[in-house]
Write a protein that holds these residues in place. Sequence first.
Motif, PDB file in Angstrom:
ATOM      1  N   ARG A 106      15.902  -2.840  12.536  1.00 36.12           N
ATOM      2  CA  ARG A 106      14.653  -3.234  11.906  1.00 36.12           C
ATOM      3  C   ARG A 106      14.289  -4.662  12.266  1.00 36.12           C
ATOM      4  N   GLY A 107      12.994  -4.944  12.242  1.00 35.31           N
ATOM      5  CA  GLY A 107      12.523  -6.287  12.521  1.00 35.31           C
ATOM      6  C   GLY A 107      11.197  -6.530  11.825  1.00 35.31           C
ATOM      7  N   ARG A 108      10.530  -7.583  12.231  1.00 36.15           N
ATOM      8  CA  ARG A 108       9.254  -7.942  11.637  1.00 36.15           C
ATOM      9  C   ARG A 108       8.116  -7.589  12.599  1.00 36.15           C
ATOM     10  N   PRO A 109       6.926  -7.251  12.064  1.00 34.00           N
ATOM     11  CA  PRO A 109       5.792  -6.941  12.937  1.00 34.00           C
ATOM     12  C   PRO A 109       5.413  -8.098  13.859  1.00 34.00           C
ATOM     13  N   SER A 110       5.843  -9.308  13.521  1.00 35.17           N
ATOM     14  CA  SER A 110       5.534 -10.457  14.370  1.00 35.17           C
ATOM     15  C   SER A 110       6.179 -10.330  15.748  1.00 35.17           C
TER      16      SER A 110
ATOM     17  N   PRO B   7      -0.553   4.200  -0.173  1.00 38.44           N
ATOM     18  CA  PRO B   7       0.428   3.100  -0.162  1.00 38.44           C
ATOM     19  C   PRO B   7       0.910   2.784   1.250  1.00 38.44           C
ATOM     20  N   LEU B   8       1.018   1.514   1.533  1.00 39.68           N
ATOM     21  CA  LEU B   8       1.422   1.045   2.858  1.00 39.68           C
ATOM     22  C   LEU B   8       2.756   1.638   3.288  1.00 39.68           C
ATOM     23  N   ALA B   9       3.689   1.785   2.346  1.00 40.43           N
ATOM     24  CA  ALA B   9       5.026   2.273   2.681  1.00 40.43           C
ATOM     25  C   ALA B   9       5.005   3.695   3.234  1.00 40.43           C
ATOM     26  N   ARG B  10       3.912   4.410   3.028  1.00 34.29           N
ATOM     27  CA  ARG B  10       3.838   5.791   3.504  1.00 34.29           C
ATOM     28  C   ARG B  10       3.268   5.899   4.916  1.00 34.29           C
ATOM     29  N   LEU B  11       2.812   4.798   5.460  1.00 34.92           N
ATOM     30  CA  LEU B  11       2.129   4.817   6.752  1.00 34.92           C
ATOM     31  C   LEU B  11       2.926   4.048   7.804  1.00 34.92           C
ATOM     32  N   ARG B  12       3.123   4.674   8.959  1.00 35.08           N
ATOM     33  CA  ARG B  12       3.807   3.984  10.046  1.00 35.08           C
ATOM     34  C   ARG B  12       3.153   4.383  11.369  1.00 35.08           C
TER      35      ARG B  12
ATOM     36  N   PHE C 171       6.009   1.093  13.028  1.00 38.95           N
ATOM     37  CA  PHE C 171       5.757  -0.159  12.304  1.00 38.95           C
ATOM     38  C   PHE C 171       4.572  -0.005  11.368  1.00 38.95           C
ATOM     39  N   ASN C 172       4.491  -0.940  10.429  1.00 35.88           N
ATOM     40  CA  ASN C 172       3.306  -1.136   9.592  1.00 35.88           C
ATOM     41  C   ASN C 172       3.181  -2.626   9.339  1.00 35.88           C
ATOM     42  N   ASP C 173       2.453  -3.024   8.326  1.00 31.24           N
ATOM     43  CA  ASP C 173       2.267  -4.456   8.075  1.00 31.24           C
ATOM     44  C   ASP C 173       3.562  -5.159   7.701  1.00 31.24           C
ATOM     45  N   ASP C 174       4.550  -4.392   7.211  1.00 30.88           N
ATOM     46  CA  ASP C 174       5.749  -5.007   6.651  1.00 30.88           C
ATOM     47  C   ASP C 174       6.937  -5.072   7.588  1.00 30.88           C
ATOM     48  N   GLU C 175       7.126  -4.062   8.435  1.00 34.62           N
ATOM     49  CA  GLU C 175       8.314  -4.061   9.276  1.00 34.62           C
ATOM     50  C   GLU C 175       8.124  -3.181  10.501  1.00 34.62           C
ATOM     51  N   VAL C 176       9.011  -3.390  11.468  1.00 33.87           N
ATOM     52  CA  VAL C 176       9.086  -2.535  12.648  1.00 33.87           C
ATOM     53  C   VAL C 176      10.499  -1.965  12.686  1.00 33.87           C
ATOM     54  N   GLN C 177      10.620  -0.694  13.045  1.00 33.92           N
ATOM     55  CA  GLN C 177      11.920  -0.039  13.070  1.00 33.92           C
ATOM     56  C   GLN C 177      12.106   0.724  14.368  1.00 33.92           C
TER      57      GLN C 177
END
Length: 234
Positions: A212-216, A142-147, A199-205
Motif C-alpha cells: 500500500r502507498g499514498r495517491p501522491s 462512500p469513498l472506501a467503496r470506490l477504487r 487507488f482512490n483519494d486515500d490510498e493506492v494498493q
Amino acid sequence: MRKRSILGLTGVGLLLAVVIAFAQAIADLGFTTKVSAGLTAQYTRRFGPPVPQRFAPWMRFAVEQKSNPFSQRLEAAQGREAATLQIVNDAINSKMKWLEDKVHWGADDYWATPAESIASAGGDCEDYSIAKYYMLKELGVPLARLRITYVRALSLKGQAHMVLAYFSTPDAEPLILDNLDGRVRPASQRADLDPVYSFNDDEVQIVKGGKRGRPSQIRSWLAVQERLVAESRT
C-alpha cells in the motif's frame, strides 16, 4: 491506454497545490454541481460551441439522481447493486467517445477531469473511470467503496486498461464499471481483466502482494487534482 508504469515521484509545486486543494474541501472537487458559468465559458473557448449542450445533460443527470437519492437506492439494492450502478455506467459511457490520448489530447498520457472529458465528448479508459468515480462520489457513495483499478486487458493482448471497481463491503467481490464491456458485472465474470493496482483519494494498493502507498505516488492523479483546483477557481 498503452502499457506503461504510472507510479512515480512528483514535483514539489504540484504536491503543494494538491495539499492546498485538500484544505479547500477536496471532497467537492470535480462535481457537476460545481461547474460554474466561468468554467463553461472557458471550456467553450477551448472545445467549441457544443460545450453548454454537453454539460447540460451531465449536470441534469446528477441533479435527478440526487433528488431520488442514489446512495439510498444503492444501499437498498443489496445483492442487486449492479443494476443501480449500471445507471451511472451507461450515463458516462454514452457521453464520451473513446479516443487515444495522442489523438485527443496531443500527449502520450493525459488523465482528464470529468469536466474536460464531458466538454470534449471524448477520452480513453482512465477518463471514463475518473468521470464515473467522481459522479458516484457526488451521488453520495462512500469513498472506501470506490477504487479506480489499473488492469491488463487480456482480450487486447495484455494492453493496459483502467476500470472502476465498487465494493459493497471491504472484503466483497467488486463490481466492475467499464467502457470496453458496458455490463456492470462481478470481477469473477471479468476473466479478461488482470488487476495490477487500484487507488482512490486515500490510498493506492498493489494487487499482488498487497503493498500500500499514498495517491501522491501517482503523478497523473495528482495532475488531475491540480486541474480540479484550477476548475474550482474559474
